[in-house]
Scaffold this motif. Structure first.
Motif, PDB file in Angstrom:
ATOM      1  N   ARG A 164       0.752  -1.282  -0.099  1.00  0.00           N
ATOM      2  CA  ARG A 164       0.177   0.089  -0.069  1.00  0.00           C
ATOM      3  C   ARG A 164       0.797   1.228  -0.053  1.00  0.00           C
ATOM      4  O   ARG A 164       1.872   1.422   0.965  1.00  0.00           O
ATOM      5  N   PHE A 165       0.521   2.196  -0.862  1.00  0.00           N
ATOM      6  CA  PHE A 165       1.341   3.352  -0.877  1.00  0.00           C
ATOM      7  C   PHE A 165       0.308   4.616  -0.436  1.00  0.00           C
ATOM      8  O   PHE A 165      -0.692   4.614  -1.289  1.00  0.00           O
ATOM      9  N   GLU A 166       0.316   5.258   0.392  1.00  0.00           N
ATOM     10  CA  GLU A 166      -0.225   6.492   0.643  1.00  0.00           C
ATOM     11  C   GLU A 166       0.445   7.793   0.529  1.00  0.00           C
ATOM     12  O   GLU A 166       1.635   7.722   1.110  1.00  0.00           O
ATOM     13  N   SER A 167       0.008   8.641  -0.270  1.00  0.00           N
ATOM     14  CA  SER A 167       0.488   9.865  -0.733  1.00  0.00           C
ATOM     15  C   SER A 167      -0.194  11.094  -0.494  1.00  0.00           C
ATOM     16  O   SER A 167      -1.510  11.150  -0.967  1.00  0.00           O
ATOM     17  N   VAL A 200       0.730  13.708  -7.754  1.00  0.00           N
ATOM     18  CA  VAL A 200       0.663  12.367  -7.138  1.00  0.00           C
ATOM     19  C   VAL A 200       0.434  11.247  -7.818  1.00  0.00           C
ATOM     20  O   VAL A 200       0.767   9.913  -7.385  1.00  0.00           O
ATOM     21  N   VAL A 201      -0.523  11.357  -8.946  1.00  0.00           N
ATOM     22  CA  VAL A 201      -0.834  10.204  -9.673  1.00  0.00           C
ATOM     23  C   VAL A 201       0.463   9.810 -10.535  1.00  0.00           C
ATOM     24  O   VAL A 201       0.800   8.518 -10.894  1.00  0.00           O
ATOM     25  N   ASP A 202       1.191  10.880 -11.291  1.00  0.00           N
ATOM     26  CA  ASP A 202       2.391  10.420 -11.897  1.00  0.00           C
ATOM     27  C   ASP A 202       3.461   9.769 -11.012  1.00  0.00           C
ATOM     28  O   ASP A 202       4.086   8.875 -11.338  1.00  0.00           O
ATOM     29  N   GLN A 203       3.642  10.099  -9.951  1.00  0.00           N
ATOM     30  CA  GLN A 203       4.490   9.712  -8.728  1.00  0.00           C
ATOM     31  C   GLN A 203       4.208   8.101  -8.796  1.00  0.00           C
ATOM     32  O   GLN A 203       5.171   7.372  -8.611  1.00  0.00           O
ATOM     33  N   ALA A 204       2.790   7.856  -8.520  1.00  0.00           N
ATOM     34  CA  ALA A 204       2.194   6.608  -8.185  1.00  0.00           C
ATOM     35  C   ALA A 204       2.625   5.758  -9.367  1.00  0.00           C
ATOM     36  O   ALA A 204       2.999   4.597  -9.248  1.00  0.00           O
ATOM     37  N   ILE A 233      -8.282   9.831  -4.152  1.00  0.00           N
ATOM     38  CA  ILE A 233      -8.055   9.037  -5.563  1.00  0.00           C
ATOM     39  C   ILE A 233      -7.628   7.463  -4.875  1.00  0.00           C
ATOM     40  O   ILE A 233      -6.332   7.622  -4.182  1.00  0.00           O
ATOM     41  N   ALA A 234      -8.211   6.611  -5.312  1.00  0.00           N
ATOM     42  CA  ALA A 234      -7.719   5.121  -4.859  1.00  0.00           C
ATOM     43  C   ALA A 234      -7.386   4.541  -6.293  1.00  0.00           C
ATOM     44  O   ALA A 234      -8.206   4.221  -7.067  1.00  0.00           O
ATOM     45  N   ILE A 235      -6.187   3.860  -6.586  1.00  0.00           N
ATOM     46  CA  ILE A 235      -5.708   3.393  -7.651  1.00  0.00           C
ATOM     47  C   ILE A 235      -5.234   1.989  -7.329  1.00  0.00           C
ATOM     48  O   ILE A 235      -4.586   1.643  -6.271  1.00  0.00           O
ATOM     49  N   THR A 236      -5.767   1.013  -7.971  1.00  0.00           N
ATOM     50  CA  THR A 236      -5.323  -0.481  -7.893  1.00  0.00           C
ATOM     51  C   THR A 236      -4.625  -0.754  -9.245  1.00  0.00           C
ATOM     52  O   THR A 236      -4.721  -0.657 -10.454  1.00  0.00           O
ATOM     53  N   HIS A 237      -3.134  -0.933  -8.848  1.00  0.00           N
ATOM     54  CA  HIS A 237      -2.135  -1.040  -9.957  1.00  0.00           C
ATOM     55  C   HIS A 237      -2.177  -2.447 -10.317  1.00  0.00           C
ATOM     56  O   HIS A 237      -2.506  -3.429  -9.877  1.00  0.00           O
ATOM     57  N   ALA A 238      -1.678  -2.752 -11.685  1.00  0.00           N
ATOM     58  CA  ALA A 238      -1.815  -3.906 -12.166  1.00  0.00           C
ATOM     59  C   ALA A 238      -0.958  -5.086 -11.607  1.00  0.00           C
ATOM     60  O   ALA A 238      -1.021  -6.274 -11.421  1.00  0.00           O
ATOM     61  N   ASN A 239       0.183  -4.711 -10.927  1.00  0.00           N
ATOM     62  CA  ASN A 239       1.005  -5.481 -10.124  1.00  0.00           C
ATOM     63  C   ASN A 239       0.353  -5.884  -8.722  1.00  0.00           C
ATOM     64  O   ASN A 239       1.096  -6.559  -7.815  1.00  0.00           O
ATOM     65  N   VAL A 241      -0.523  -3.516  -6.143  1.00  0.00           N
ATOM     66  CA  VAL A 241      -0.177  -2.480  -5.241  1.00  0.00           C
ATOM     67  C   VAL A 241      -1.319  -1.698  -5.291  1.00  0.00           C
ATOM     68  O   VAL A 241      -2.173  -1.244  -6.521  1.00  0.00           O
ATOM     69  N   ARG A 242      -1.882  -1.144  -4.096  1.00  0.00           N
ATOM     70  CA  ARG A 242      -2.819  -0.170  -3.810  1.00  0.00           C
ATOM     71  C   ARG A 242      -2.542   1.184  -3.573  1.00  0.00           C
ATOM     72  O   ARG A 242      -1.632   1.101  -2.558  1.00  0.00           O
ATOM     73  N   SER A 243      -2.657   2.099  -4.166  1.00  0.00           N
ATOM     74  CA  SER A 243      -2.310   3.467  -3.973  1.00  0.00           C
ATOM     75  C   SER A 243      -3.276   4.427  -3.395  1.00  0.00           C
ATOM     76  O   SER A 243      -4.408   4.372  -4.194  1.00  0.00           O
ATOM     77  N   HIS A 244      -3.389   5.013  -2.358  1.00  0.00           N
ATOM     78  CA  HIS A 244      -4.354   6.096  -1.905  1.00  0.00           C
ATOM     79  C   HIS A 244      -3.731   7.656  -1.770  1.00  0.00           C
ATOM     80  O   HIS A 244      -2.593   7.618  -1.245  1.00  0.00           O
TER      81      HIS A 244
END
Length: 397
Positions: A164-167, A200-204, A233-239, A241-244
């Motif tokens: 999990r990645f919180e930014s 923040v999206v670009d960094q994720a 924004i919550a992103i589920t990445h293809a690998n 990882v979940r980014s919040h």
């Protein structure tokens, strides 16, 4: 395409379109601090801003002094006198100006967001490829001190498998400042989703690769505000990882800039990279005796497991220096044909896919599935090599 100035070894001549916040605080200082670049022309019709630019960059023996243009059209008429155009004007002008510069035969840097839609970004990328010209996007926060440090920790396996990645890019600005950045007019491309959200999206995506699912909540909280000022924004990445990701102007108590949780350890970092504050104060990269982008030890993040960093848990991790000058150094090398484009328009388009999906998700209260684009990996340098390298496109049910 070989720049005209390169034949003589002279610095590349740069025209800067716009001398507001982005132009005066970020682009002009970084351009003038970069070896091999010379700020030739500033495009602004505002006499007060012209006076500020003259005072900041006076004529010297090694610099003939700035030229000025009242409109970008004047640049296209003397394109043979320039080697690079930097667009730091309001968001709604980016696509038209970038297109005009490319058609005039000039390499281009565009401040983020490059466009209002991913489709427009891909059209500009295609035009640049057709003309054989550089088109780069100013995503300067890839060179933030905390982001550089986190990327190194992940690459070295210090956190194990990131889960999990919180930014957070949060501010406390209870009163709107006004201006186009806070306009509710869709044509202005204002609001925090496209402003801080672009960062923040670009960094994720740099860290964890393409997104496959996006969910967002977006609100207008402040009285008198017209554009989103509190967005998640919550992103589920293809690998996996979940980014919040949080961007807000209404945060009375600021959270950590990063909280990254892995299978063996976590990393928590408070505070913002110091480079923007330094630039706003008039400090410049390369000043003798002043280390650029360095951070005091008290601000370092901590790595560990099982305890809170605020109660002494974990071990301090030295923060790598921030390095915004690296962006323009890479641009100069790329224009001369000696290096790669540091941020491509197709990478920016992948981030815009996520922002468009987030806007739809917040509006409709749904989670949006993204379909892969095969035009380009978002970021080959992403530390998770197992991630499929394809950007996302909103899936419309």
């Amino acid at each position: 395409m070989t720049p005209k100035a390169s034949a003589s070894g002279a610095p590349l001549r740069v025209a800067l379109v716009g001398y507001g916040l982005a132009g005066s605080v970020f682009h002009a200082p970084l351009i003038t601090a970069t070896e091999g670049l010379a700020l030739d022309t500033v495009v602004t019709s505002n006499e007060e801003r012209r006076a500020e630019a003259r005072a900041a960059y006076p004529e010297r023996p090694d610099h003939p002094g700035l030229r000025f243009a009242a409109s970008p059209d004047e640049l296209w008429e003397r394109a043979d006198e320039l080697d690079l155009v930097v667009i730091a004007s309001p968001n709604k002008t980016h696509v038209a100006l970038a297109s005009a510069a490319l058609k005039a035969g000039l390499p281009v840097v565009v401040d983020k967001p490059i466009a209002g839609t991913a489709a427009e970004a891909r059209e500009l990328a295609a035009l640049a490829e057709e003309r054989g010209l550089l088109l780069s996007v100013f995503q300067n926060r890839r060179w933030d001190n905390d982001f550089r440090t986190l990327a190194a920790l992940i690459a070295d396996g210090e956190l194990g498998e990131v889960q999990r990645f919180e930014s957070r890019f949060e501010r406390w600005r209870p009163q709107p400042k006004g201006g186009w950045r806070e306009s509710g007019d869709p044509e202005e491309i204002g609001g925090l989703l496209y402003d801080l959200g672009s960062h923040v999206v670009d960094q994720a995506l740099v860290l964890f690769g393409p997104a496959v699912q996006v969910y967002a909540e977006s609100d207008v909280r402040r009285p008198g505000a017209a554009a989103d000022d509190d967005t998640f924004i919550a992103i589920t990445h293809a690998n996996g990882v979940r980014s919040h990701l949080y961007v807000s102007a209404t945060t009375a108590q600021l959270g950590p800039r990063f909280r990254v949780l892995g299978s063996t350890a976590g990393y928590v970092k408070y505070g913002l990279d110091p480079q923007e504050a330094a630039l706003r104060e008039g400090r410049r990269p390369g000043t003798a005796g002043e280390p650029w982008g360095a951070e005091v030890e008290e601000a370092w993040g901590r790595i560990g497991s099982g305890e809170s960093p605020l109660t002494g848990g974990g071990t301090p991790v030295r923060t790598l220096p921030g390095d915004y000058p690296a962006y323009y150094a890479a641009v100069a090398a790329a224009v001369r044909g000696n290096g790669e484009n540091p941020v491509t328009a197709l990478q920016a388009a992948a981030a815009l896919d996520v922002l468009e999906a987030a806007r739809r998700s917040a509006r409709e209260g749904v989670s949006v599935t993204l379909l892969p684009h095969h035009d380009e990996a978002h970021h080959d340098e992403a530390p998770h090599d197992e991630a499929p390298h394809a950007s996302g496109k909103e899936h419309r049910a």
